[in-house]
Design a protein around this motif. Structure first.
Motif, PDB file in Angstrom:
ATOM      1  N   LEU A 282       0.707  -1.359  -0.156  1.00 19.21           N
ATOM      2  CA  LEU A 282      -0.080  -0.036   0.165  1.00 19.21           C
ATOM      3  C   LEU A 282       0.779   1.271   0.012  1.00 19.21           C
ATOM      4  O   LEU A 282       1.865   1.579   0.693  1.00 19.21           O
ATOM      5  CB  LEU A 282      -0.847  -0.112   1.131  1.00 19.21           C
ATOM      6  N   SER A 283       0.388   2.443  -0.901  1.00 18.59           N
ATOM      7  CA  SER A 283       1.074   3.513  -0.813  1.00 18.59           C
ATOM      8  C   SER A 283       0.605   4.142   0.327  1.00 18.59           C
ATOM      9  O   SER A 283      -0.601   3.990   1.058  1.00 18.59           O
ATOM     10  CB  SER A 283       0.659   4.293  -2.112  1.00 18.59           C
ATOM     11  N   SER A 341      -9.642  -6.626   4.803  1.00 21.14           N
ATOM     12  CA  SER A 341      -8.548  -7.586   4.403  1.00 21.14           C
ATOM     13  C   SER A 341      -7.406  -6.826   4.568  1.00 21.14           C
ATOM     14  O   SER A 341      -6.224  -7.764   4.293  1.00 21.14           O
ATOM     15  CB  SER A 341      -8.820  -8.018   2.695  1.00 21.14           C
ATOM     16  N   PHE A 342      -7.213  -5.553   4.587  1.00 16.50           N
ATOM     17  CA  PHE A 342      -5.960  -5.104   4.546  1.00 16.50           C
ATOM     18  C   PHE A 342      -5.597  -4.819   6.069  1.00 16.50           C
ATOM     19  O   PHE A 342      -4.372  -4.110   6.316  1.00 16.50           O
ATOM     20  CB  PHE A 342      -6.105  -3.537   3.956  1.00 16.50           C
ATOM     21  N   ALA A 343      -6.416  -5.431   7.024  1.00 18.89           N
ATOM     22  CA  ALA A 343      -6.024  -5.021   8.486  1.00 18.89           C
ATOM     23  C   ALA A 343      -4.537  -5.497   8.807  1.00 18.89           C
ATOM     24  O   ALA A 343      -3.926  -4.869   9.727  1.00 18.89           O
ATOM     25  CB  ALA A 343      -7.183  -5.565   9.216  1.00 18.89           C
ATOM     26  N   GLN A 344      -4.107  -6.588   8.392  1.00 22.27           N
ATOM     27  CA  GLN A 344      -2.981  -7.200   8.864  1.00 22.27           C
ATOM     28  C   GLN A 344      -1.574  -6.417   8.366  1.00 22.27           C
ATOM     29  O   GLN A 344      -0.678  -6.332   9.183  1.00 22.27           O
ATOM     30  CB  GLN A 344      -2.765  -8.480   8.319  1.00 22.27           C
ATOM     31  N   GLN A 345      -1.814  -5.589   7.393  1.00 22.87           N
ATOM     32  CA  GLN A 345      -0.972  -4.817   6.550  1.00 22.87           C
ATOM     33  C   GLN A 345      -0.913  -3.481   7.309  1.00 22.87           C
ATOM     34  O   GLN A 345       0.310  -2.838   7.381  1.00 22.87           O
ATOM     35  CB  GLN A 345      -1.095  -4.760   5.029  1.00 22.87           C
ATOM     36  N   ILE A 346      -1.886  -2.826   7.813  1.00 25.20           N
ATOM     37  CA  ILE A 346      -2.124  -1.631   8.331  1.00 25.20           C
ATOM     38  C   ILE A 346      -1.866  -1.503   9.663  1.00 25.20           C
ATOM     39  O   ILE A 346      -1.509  -0.504  10.016  1.00 25.20           O
ATOM     40  CB  ILE A 346      -3.465  -1.132   7.968  1.00 25.20           C
ATOM     41  N   LEU A 347      -2.535  -2.397  10.381  1.00 29.19           N
ATOM     42  CA  LEU A 347      -2.462  -2.076  12.081  1.00 29.19           C
ATOM     43  C   LEU A 347      -1.468  -3.083  12.737  1.00 29.19           C
ATOM     44  O   LEU A 347      -0.965  -4.083  12.337  1.00 29.19           O
ATOM     45  CB  LEU A 347      -4.056  -2.499  12.453  1.00 29.19           C
TER      46      LEU A 347
END
Length: 347
Positions: A282-283, A341-347
């Protein structure tokens, strides 16, 4: 002697009936293909080949549900990867919830798909019966405090109105479509657009959060986690070109250029979104986007935000116009929790 023979025949019949039927699905790929065929009317495809629709392909009928359940059960017996196991478990859990009462999912113009697949005389009879079934299901749902929300109702009314006014719509369907249109005109949608407005809706939403995020947090815990990240956000412009329909969720659109990971759920375009999201870098702008969508998702489906509240929140967070904000709000209503679905990458 005759009694003995009769008893033996009866015993043989009982043993045969009770024995486990042979299952044709010996791999994930075979079961996935079977689900794609079963859900043919729920997925819009560019070039559709004519076919005679089977009774099982009419969404959320007893025949459809029985076939789908059998495929799920067989999947639990074949060798799967961890992400495939998680998706199967998620879809089996979803069978407990009230989706089956809404036989025409508002994301898709199911009638258009059915007619594109099968406009034969026999097919038209089946489609006509399915339209009656859809109205009966909505009536039954109301007895269990299950109602469409305003967004779903509006979309269904557009599909039906378009069909009635389309000169290519077979006359055999016009009467039933008019009856259904009149019914929906009198229909009173539920007050809350989110899943919490449904009986067992909070539990249904929790199961979606758990699956797409890959973590177990209550909606309130998610609010805290999201707030911590949002405070540290760098402002970045939103520059994604949105589609005009909701046939594909925003997250499916967002990941469309990425190599697909095959899955089982028509709502995710037969992909496994959490795996694909974790393979996507993610940018800063994308991170801002996903956090804002996740925050709004919880707001709508747990805190019962109104549609204007949710729209204003996205306009503020993403600096976008009202039209784009409304599209994203509608998408969140129709596809709960997918952006987690992006939670693991963001949090």
């Amino acid at each position: 002697m005759n009694r003995t023979l009769t008893f033996s025949l009866i015993l043989c019949f009982l043993l045969t009936a009770c024995s486990k039927p042979s299952q044709p699905y010996n791999s994930f790929e075979e079961a996935q293909s079977a689900l794609e065929v079963l859900n043919s009317t729920l997925v819009h495809r560019g070039n559709i080949s004519k076919q005679n629709l089977d009774e099982q392909q009419f969404a959320f009928t007893d025949a459809y549900l029985t076939k789908r359940h059998a495929i799920y059960q067989r999947l639990m017996e074949v060798q799967l990867t961890q992400s495939q196991v998680e998706q199967v478990n998620y879809m089996v859990i979803a069978e407990r919830f009230p989706e089956r009462y809404f036989s025409w999912p508002a994301q898709i113009n199911v009638l258009e798909n059915m007619l594109a697949l099968d406009s034969s005389e026999e097919g038209l009879v089946k489609i006509n019966n399915w339209l009656k079934f859809t109205q009966n299901q909505l009536d039954s749902a109301k007895q269990s405090n299950l109602k469409l929300n305003k967004t779903e109702l509006a979309l269904l009314q557009v599909y039906i109105s378009d069909a009635i006014n389309n000169e290519n719509t077979p006359e055999d369907l016009q009467l039933e479509l008019t009856i259904l249109d009149d019914y929906l005109t009198q229909y009173k949608p539920r007050g809350s657009a989110g899943l919490r407005g449904l009986a067992n809706g909070s539990e249904w939403y929790q199961s979606k959060l758990n699956y797409f995020s890959g973590a177990i947090h209550s909606p309130l815990e998610w609010v805290t986690l999201l707030d911590q990240q949002i405070k540290m956000l760098e402002k970045a412009p939103f520059s994604f070109e949105l589609q005009t329909s909701h046939e594909h969720s925003f997250l499916v659109q967002f990941l469309e250029d990425q190599k697909p990971v095959k899955g089982l759920d028509w709502l995710t375009g037969f992909t496994i979104l959490p795996v694909m999201a974790n393979e996507n870098s993610l940018s800063v702008a994308d991170r801002t986007l996903m956090l804002a969508l996740m925050e709004t998702d919880v707001g709508i489906h747990y805190h019962a935000w109104t549609i204007p509240q949710a729209r204003v929140n996205l306009m503020k967070r993403l600096k976008i116009n009202e039209k784009d904000a409304q599209y994203l709000v509608d998408d969140i209503i129709l596809y709960p929790a997918q952006t987690f679905s992006f939670a693991q990458q963001i949090l």
